[in-house]
Design a protein around this motif. Structure first.
Motif, short mmCIF file in Angstrom:
data_model
loop_
_atom_site.label_atom_id
_atom_site.label_comp_id
_atom_site.label_asym_id
_atom_site.label_seq_id
_atom_site.Cartn_x
_atom_site.Cartn_y
_atom_site.Cartn_z
N GLY A 145 -23.06 4.21 23.69
CA GLY A 145 -23.96 3.12 24.06
C GLY A 145 -24.24 2.20 22.89
O GLY A 145 -24.53 2.66 21.78
N SER A 187 -26.25 -0.79 23.70
CA SER A 187 -27.61 -1.20 24.06
C SER A 187 -28.54 -0.01 24.29
O SER A 187 -29.75 -0.17 24.35
N ASP A 188 -27.98 1.18 24.43
CA ASP A 188 -28.76 2.40 24.64
C ASP A 188 -28.03 3.54 23.93
O ASP A 188 -27.04 4.05 24.42
N SER A 239 -28.55 6.56 23.63
CA SER A 239 -28.54 7.90 24.22
C SER A 239 -27.23 8.15 24.98
O SER A 239 -26.93 9.29 25.33
N PHE A 299 -26.27 -2.44 30.52
CA PHE A 299 -25.95 -1.44 29.51
C PHE A 299 -24.57 -1.78 28.94
O PHE A 299 -23.60 -1.93 29.68
#
Length: 71
Positions: free
Chosen positions: A20, A22-23, A25, A47
Motif C-alpha cells: 500500500g 496510500s495505506d 497496512s 487505495f
C-alpha cells in the motif's frame, strides 16, 4: 474483497508484492504465479499500491472502494 493476482501469461520475474502506498497496512509479502493475495477494504476511498520488487518500472495500481454502482 478484491483478489490481486499476477498475470500468469507474463514473466516479470515471477514474483510480485502488493504494498500500500496510500495505506501502509496493505502488505502481501511475495506473490508467486498462481498464488493470490486478499485484502478486505473497510473504508470508502481510493487505495493506491505498488509492486515493491518492480517499483523501478512503475508497476502500480489502484482500487476505488465505493458503495455506488459504476455507470
Amino acid at each position: 474483497m478484491n483478489k490481486v493476482q499476477p498475470d500468469e501469461n507474463k514473466d516479470y520475474g515471477k514474483i510480485h508484492t502488493v504494498i500500500g502506498v496510500s495505506d501502509t497496512s496493505i502488505n502481501s509479502e511475495g506473490i508467486k504465479v498462481n498464488e493470490s493475495f486478499e485484502y478486505t477494504f473497510t473504508e470508502q476511498r481510493l487505495f493506491t499500491y505498488k509492486c515493491e520488487i518492480h517499483d523501478n518500472v512503475n508497476m502500480t495500481g489502484a482500487v476505488i472502494v465505493s458503495d455506488s454502482t459504476p455507470e
